[in-house]
Design a protein around this motif. Structure first.
Motif, PDB file in Angstrom:
ATOM      1  N   GLU A 137      -8.541  -6.774  -6.873  1.00  0.00           N
ATOM      2  CA  GLU A 137      -7.976  -7.900  -7.626  1.00  0.00           C
ATOM      3  C   GLU A 137      -7.557  -9.039  -6.707  1.00  0.00           C
ATOM      4  O   GLU A 137      -7.745 -10.217  -7.042  1.00  0.00           O
ATOM      5  CB  GLU A 137      -6.794  -7.409  -8.464  1.00  0.00           C
ATOM      6  N   ALA A 138      -7.019  -8.716  -5.532  1.00  0.00           N
ATOM      7  CA  ALA A 138      -6.640  -9.757  -4.576  1.00  0.00           C
ATOM      8  C   ALA A 138      -7.872 -10.495  -4.068  1.00  0.00           C
ATOM      9  O   ALA A 138      -7.841 -11.717  -3.854  1.00  0.00           O
ATOM     10  CB  ALA A 138      -5.862  -9.150  -3.407  1.00  0.00           C
ATOM     11  N   VAL A 173       0.786  -1.839   2.472  1.00  0.00           N
ATOM     12  CA  VAL A 173      -0.466  -2.114   3.184  1.00  0.00           C
ATOM     13  C   VAL A 173      -0.226  -3.265   4.149  1.00  0.00           C
ATOM     14  O   VAL A 173       0.282  -4.324   3.767  1.00  0.00           O
ATOM     15  CB  VAL A 173      -1.602  -2.481   2.210  1.00  0.00           C
ATOM     16  N   GLY A 174      -0.559  -3.048   5.406  1.00  0.00           N
ATOM     17  CA  GLY A 174      -0.430  -4.092   6.421  1.00  0.00           C
ATOM     18  C   GLY A 174      -1.761  -4.327   7.107  1.00  0.00           C
ATOM     19  O   GLY A 174      -2.727  -3.574   6.899  1.00  0.00           O
ATOM     20  N   PHE A 175      -1.816  -5.361   7.926  1.00  0.00           N
ATOM     21  CA  PHE A 175      -3.086  -5.741   8.546  1.00  0.00           C
ATOM     22  C   PHE A 175      -2.907  -6.088  10.018  1.00  0.00           C
ATOM     23  O   PHE A 175      -1.923  -6.715  10.397  1.00  0.00           O
ATOM     24  CB  PHE A 175      -3.687  -6.954   7.825  1.00  0.00           C
ATOM     25  N   ASP A 176      -3.872  -5.688  10.831  1.00  0.00           N
ATOM     26  CA  ASP A 176      -4.024  -6.168  12.198  1.00  0.00           C
ATOM     27  C   ASP A 176      -5.235  -7.090  12.175  1.00  0.00           C
ATOM     28  O   ASP A 176      -6.351  -6.645  11.881  1.00  0.00           O
ATOM     29  CB  ASP A 176      -4.279  -5.014  13.171  1.00  0.00           C
ATOM     30  N   TYR A 177      -5.029  -8.341  12.484  1.00  0.00           N
ATOM     31  CA  TYR A 177      -6.083  -9.349  12.352  1.00  0.00           C
ATOM     32  C   TYR A 177      -6.600  -9.778  13.725  1.00  0.00           C
ATOM     33  O   TYR A 177      -5.827 -10.188  14.595  1.00  0.00           O
ATOM     34  CB  TYR A 177      -5.535 -10.554  11.592  1.00  0.00           C
ATOM     35  N   PHE A 178      -7.912  -9.695  13.911  1.00  0.00           N
ATOM     36  CA  PHE A 178      -8.569 -10.052  15.155  1.00  0.00           C
ATOM     37  C   PHE A 178      -9.555 -11.193  14.901  1.00  0.00           C
ATOM     38  O   PHE A 178     -10.710 -10.945  14.530  1.00  0.00           O
ATOM     39  CB  PHE A 178      -9.316  -8.847  15.722  1.00  0.00           C
ATOM     40  N   ASP A 187      -1.400 -11.679  -0.391  1.00  0.00           N
ATOM     41  CA  ASP A 187      -1.405 -11.161  -1.757  1.00  0.00           C
ATOM     42  C   ASP A 187      -1.298  -9.638  -1.755  1.00  0.00           C
ATOM     43  O   ASP A 187      -0.506  -9.045  -2.501  1.00  0.00           O
ATOM     44  CB  ASP A 187      -2.694 -11.618  -2.446  1.00  0.00           C
ATOM     45  N   VAL A 188      -2.078  -8.991  -0.894  1.00  0.00           N
ATOM     46  CA  VAL A 188      -2.065  -7.529  -0.835  1.00  0.00           C
ATOM     47  C   VAL A 188      -0.714  -7.024  -0.360  1.00  0.00           C
ATOM     48  O   VAL A 188      -0.153  -6.073  -0.928  1.00  0.00           O
ATOM     49  CB  VAL A 188      -3.192  -7.011   0.079  1.00  0.00           C
TER      50      VAL A 188
END
Length: 337
Positions: free
Chosen positions: A261-262, A60-65, A51-52
């Protein structure tokens, strides 16, 4: 450390490789203790991330651990506070020393579905809520999204036939009010995080666990279980993904609004999906060889009566330690109405 790549989520591919992260205007590190593919991450966290990314056109990006790659469940709060993780999975029971009031949503017999508990908890836990002001803001964190799981049941390596079956069993709990509930039923509570439960069962360190239906298969517990209750309400487990206030303040107002909001949307989505999964989760556990037992009505009534005082005892203990537990419990109960 190898980064985990998220799959196709609601039609969006979230790239989490280091190269992709560099291309983002903002890259946030997300950490949890859940095994890869766990239903909480799949239905709460990943829709939020997608959503973000969509809302910001990839800015906006993410590194997920996942799977405790950055630290164990009990370390997630400090990892988030210190910036090792920007967004961390916070399980209240694993942090009872710092977040004891959060287990208000884990009291037995208070709600009957994930959405009922989640939305009441969210009302007091979101920024500005009574729980946020009493517990999260002082710790320098804010909740982005939250989830309360459906009522817990007893799963055991032994036979369960009635209320007397609780007597003397060493039962894994997540601590707090769950431990108090099991003590009142004559069991010996053993506090540990969910990732530790399988080894404890396989070694006989515990005889059983208080757990939700949906978590049995992801943690591969069925091979070590024989029977389970159904229709009881032995409490719940509440969690939130949080961001440090300092990190949140460093983002633009537009990005703050997007995250907020997300998170609201993800919270509502996750609880609805998880409530819908209860039936299929039970069937998977049955297919794996675990027998569900319906206790006699008299025993169910006895359990309810025994556990009725847990909330008041929990609140009195924390009030005596200078925590506004009665105030928080009243706010939570009001939000359930």
């Amino acid at each position: 450390m190898k980064h985990t790549k998220l799959g196709l989520i609601t039609g969006l591919m979230l790239s989490v490789s280091a190269g992709a992260a560099v291309a983002k205007d903002v890259s946030l590190r997300v950490a949890d203790s859940l095994p890869v593919g766990h239903y909480i991450a799949e239905n709460l966290l990943k829709p939020f991330l997608a959503d973000v990314e969509k809302s910001t056109d990839g800015a906006v990006g993410f590194d997920y651990f996942p799977a405790q790659q950055l630290g164990k469940a009990k370390d997630m709060l400090s990892l988030t506070q210190t910036g090792v993780a920007d967004i961390g999975y916070i399980g209240a029971s694993y942090l009872a020393d710092k977040l004891p009031l959060s287990s208000v949503a884990q009291l037995p017999g208070t709600f009957n579905s994930a959405c009922e508990g989640t939305m009441a908890y969210w009302e007091i836990a979101k920024p500005g809520g009574v729980l946020d002001q009493a517990e999260y803001a002082p710790e320098g964190v804010r909740a982005l999204m939250a989830l309360a799981l459906p009522p817990y049941q007893l799963f055991s390596a032994k036979e369960i036939s009635g209320v007397d079956s609780f007597q003397g069993q060493k039962i894994r709990t997540s601590g707090g009010s769950q431990a108090l509930a099991m003590t009142k039923l004559g069991s010996v509570p053993v506090q540990m995080s969910a990732p530790e439960a399988r080894e404890a069962l396989s070694r006989g360190t515990v005889d059983g666990i208080v757990f939700p239906y949906g978590s049995v298969m992801p943690y591969d517990l069925a091979p070590h279980l024989k029977t389970a209750t159904q229709g009881l309400n032995l409490g719940s487990f509440v969690l939130a993904y949080m961001i440090s206030q300092s990190k949140y303040d460093s983002l633009s107002p537009e990005m703050q609004k997007t995250l907020t909001e997300a998170g609201e949307r993800a919270t509502k989505h996750a609880c609805a999906v998880i409530d819908d999964m209860v039936g299929s989760d039970k069937q998977k556990i049955t297919d794996a060889g675990v027998t569900f037992v319906t206790l006699p009505e008299a025993d169910v009534a006895k359990i309810r009566e025994t556990l009725k005082s847990v909330g008041d005892e929990w609140a009195a203990d924390l009030d005596g330690r200078g925590r506004p537990a009665t105030e928080v419990m009243k706010a939570f109960m009001a939000a359930l109405q």
